[in-house]
Design an enzyme around this catalytic site. Structure first.
Site, PDB file in Angstrom:
ATOM      1  N   LYS A  45       4.278   7.398  57.453  1.00 51.11           N
ATOM      2  CA  LYS A  45       4.944   6.745  56.214  1.00 51.11           C
ATOM      3  C   LYS A  45       5.865   5.642  56.952  1.00 51.11           C
ATOM      4  O   LYS A  45       6.696   5.765  57.827  1.00 51.11           O
ATOM      5  CB  LYS A  45       5.956   7.770  55.699  1.00 51.11           C
ATOM      6  CG  LYS A  45       6.437   7.522  53.932  1.00 51.11           C
ATOM      7  CD  LYS A  45       5.286   7.484  53.201  1.00 51.11           C
ATOM      8  CE  LYS A  45       5.882   7.447  51.838  1.00 51.11           C
ATOM      9  NZ  LYS A  45       4.660   7.633  50.808  1.00 51.11           N
ATOM     10  N   THR A  88       2.351  12.215  54.013  1.00 49.30           N
ATOM     11  CA  THR A  88       3.258  11.238  54.351  1.00 49.30           C
ATOM     12  C   THR A  88       4.593  11.243  53.419  1.00 49.30           C
ATOM     13  O   THR A  88       5.667  10.887  53.942  1.00 49.30           O
ATOM     14  CB  THR A  88       2.773   9.714  53.998  1.00 49.30           C
ATOM     15  OG1 THR A  88       2.243   9.440  52.792  1.00 49.30           O
ATOM     16  CG2 THR A  88       1.405   9.482  55.026  1.00 49.30           C
ATOM     17  N   ARG A 102      17.602 -29.774  79.996  1.00 51.77           N
ATOM     18  CA  ARG A 102      17.180 -29.547  78.618  1.00 51.77           C
ATOM     19  C   ARG A 102      17.833 -28.425  77.959  1.00 51.77           C
ATOM     20  O   ARG A 102      18.388 -27.495  78.648  1.00 51.77           O
ATOM     21  CB  ARG A 102      15.446 -29.095  78.663  1.00 51.77           C
ATOM     22  CG  ARG A 102      15.246 -27.835  79.389  1.00 51.77           C
ATOM     23  CD  ARG A 102      13.830 -27.339  79.308  1.00 51.77           C
ATOM     24  NE  ARG A 102      13.541 -26.184  79.870  1.00 51.77           N
ATOM     25  CZ  ARG A 102      12.412 -25.363  79.764  1.00 51.77           C
ATOM     26  NH1 ARG A 102      11.762 -25.925  78.930  1.00 51.77           N
ATOM     27  NH2 ARG A 102      12.392 -24.196  80.371  1.00 51.77           N
ATOM     28  N   HIS A 131      11.578 -24.779  70.919  1.00 50.12           N
ATOM     29  CA  HIS A 131      11.864 -26.056  71.716  1.00 50.12           C
ATOM     30  C   HIS A 131      12.657 -26.986  70.821  1.00 50.12           C
ATOM     31  O   HIS A 131      12.850 -27.082  69.509  1.00 50.12           O
ATOM     32  CB  HIS A 131      10.454 -26.650  71.264  1.00 50.12           C
ATOM     33  CG  HIS A 131       9.173 -26.192  72.241  1.00 50.12           C
ATOM     34  ND1 HIS A 131       9.540 -26.071  73.559  1.00 50.12           N
ATOM     35  CD2 HIS A 131       8.226 -25.750  72.061  1.00 50.12           C
ATOM     36  CE1 HIS A 131       8.223 -25.547  74.160  1.00 50.12           C
ATOM     37  NE2 HIS A 131       7.721 -25.086  72.842  1.00 50.12           N
ATOM     38  N   GLN A 168      10.334 -18.424  82.024  1.00 51.04           N
ATOM     39  CA  GLN A 168       9.874 -17.050  82.878  1.00 51.04           C
ATOM     40  C   GLN A 168      10.817 -16.744  83.838  1.00 51.04           C
ATOM     41  O   GLN A 168      10.913 -15.474  84.218  1.00 51.04           O
ATOM     42  CB  GLN A 168       8.544 -17.658  83.755  1.00 51.04           C
ATOM     43  CG  GLN A 168       7.269 -17.745  82.716  1.00 51.04           C
ATOM     44  CD  GLN A 168       7.232 -19.074  82.491  1.00 51.04           C
ATOM     45  OE1 GLN A 168       8.078 -19.880  82.202  1.00 51.04           O
ATOM     46  NE2 GLN A 168       5.787 -19.349  82.098  1.00 51.04           N
TER      47      GLN A 168
END
Length: 311
Positions: free
Chosen positions: A12, A57, A185, A260, A232
Site C-alpha cells: 500500500k 493492502t 561561480r 545552474h 563531485q
C-alpha cells in the site's frame, strides 16, 4: 513456450499518517507518508488468483494507522522497524517486508516570542526519509525467524547554495564544448542523500533522531566550508565527513542535480555585472551521483532494493 513469474512485491503506497500527541497541553505532531510492501512466495496469487497467502493492502494500510496509535512514532526508523516486524509475523508466505517513510516537519507558530502549544506552521523544502527492510531467515512466521534488518535513512529536497568558493575549470573539451571555464561561480543543488546504517545500529539502540540531526549538520557544514573544484568533490567531502563522524553509518549515497546559475549580460543597459545578477535555470541540469563507503564495509544485502533512485 513457457513463462515463469519473476521478482515481485505488493503493498500500500503513500498512506498519509498524522500522529498528534495530546498527553500534555503542549502537543507534538509527526506527519508521515508511509508506503509498505511484502515480498515472498505469492506465486499462486499471480498464476491462479489464489489469495490465501496474501495479506490485503487494505490491512497494511490499517496497520500503519493503528501502529501510529499503539506503538507511537518516536522516529521514522523505530516506527518502520516495528511495522515491518508485524507484517512478517502475520504473513507466513512473506520473506521480506519493506517500509518507506517520509516525514514532513512542522514548526510551532511564534506567539509573543514563544512557540505556541498547539498551533503549527508547515516547514517548506526538505523531507526526512527512511526505508526499512526486514528479512526473514526461515520459512516459518514469527518473531524468532526475523534475524536481520536494513535501515536506509536520509533527506531529499535539501536545497543548498554557495555564492562563491567554487570553480569549474580544466575539464575535457571537444568540438562541441562551449562551456567557459570559471574560477568563481555559484554552486547550488537540491540534494538527495541516503545513508545505510551498520547492522549493529539497531541492536545498539541508535538514537535515530539525534543521528539524523547530526548527519544533516555535518553535511551542511562540510558543504559550506569546503572549497569546491566540482560538485563531485563536494559530495565526496561531505560523505567522507559523515563516515568519519558516524561509525554507525556504513555508506552514504548522493544524488545531486546541479542547479545552474548563469551570469546575466547587463552591458546592453550600460551596467557592469561583477557576479551579482544571475538567471536560475531549472533544466536541463547536470546530475551528479556518488557513493562514499567504508573500504571494509558490511554487506548491504537487500538494503538498497527498491529504494527510489538507488536501485
Amino acid at each position: 513456450m513457457s513463462f515463469v513469474l519473476g521478482p515481485n512485491q505488493y503493498g500500500k503506497a503513500e498512506n498519509r499518517v498524522v500522529r498528534i500527541y495530546r498527553d500534555t497541553a503542549r502537543h507534538e505532531i509527526r506527519d508521515l507518508n508511509v508506503s509498505t510492501a511484502l515480498r515472498g512466495d505469492f506465486r499462486e496469487a499471480h498464476e491462479t488468483g489464489d489469495q490465501a497467502n496474501v495479506l490485503p493492502t487494505d490491512t497494511q494500510k490499517n496497520t500503519a494507522f493503528a501502529f501510529a496509535k499503539e506503538h507511537g512514532v518516536t522516529s521514522p526508523e523505530d516506527y518502520a522497524l516495528t511495522l515491518g516486524d508485524r507484517f512478517l509475523a502475520v504473513t507466513p508466505a512473506a520473506t521480506a517486508s519493506r517500509v518507506e517513510v517520509e516525514e514532513y516537519a512542522w514548526d510551532r507558530i511564534d506567539v509573543g516570542g514563544a512557540g505556541h502549544d498547539h498551533a503549527f506552521v508547515k516547514r517548506g523544502g526538505e523531507v526526512r526519509t527512511t526505508v526499512v527492510t526486514r528479512q526473514r531467515s526461515g520459512d516459518q512466521a514469527g518473531e524468532q525467524s526475523q534475524t536481520r534488518a536494513w535501515v536506509v535513512s536520509g533527506v531529499k529536497d535539501l536545497v543548498v547554495l554557495k555564492s562563491t568558493g567554487s570553480e569549474f575549470k580544466g575539464f575535457l573539451k571537444d568540438d562541441y564544448t562551449t562551456l567557459q571555464e570559471t574560477d568563481d561561480r555559484i554552486l547550488a543543488t537540491s540534494l538527495v542523500a541516503r545513508w545505510r546504517y551498520e547492522d549493529d545500529a539497531i541492536a545498539s539502540g541508535t538514537d535515530w533522531n539525534k543521528s539524523f540531526d547530526d548527519i544533516r549538520q555535518v553535511m551542511l557544514e562540510t558543504f559550506a566550508t569546503t572549497y569546491s573544484r566540482a560538485l563531485q568533490e563536494s559530495l565526496y567531502a561531505m560523505g567522507s565527513a559523515v563516515l568519519a563522524a558516524h561509525p554507525e553509518v556504513a555508506e552514504i549515497k548522493f544524488s545531486a542535480p546541479n542547479k545552474h546559475h548563469f551570469l546575466v549580460d547587463l552591458s546592453p543597459f550600460g551596467l557592469d555585472n561583477p557576479g551579482e545578477v544571475f538567471v536560475a535555470a531549472d533544466r536541463p541540469y547536470g546530475l551528479i551521483e556518488a557513493t562514499v563507503q567504508r573500504e571494509d564495509g558490511s554487506d548491504p544485502g537487500d538494503a538498497w532494493l527498491t529504494v527510489p533512485g538507488f536501485c
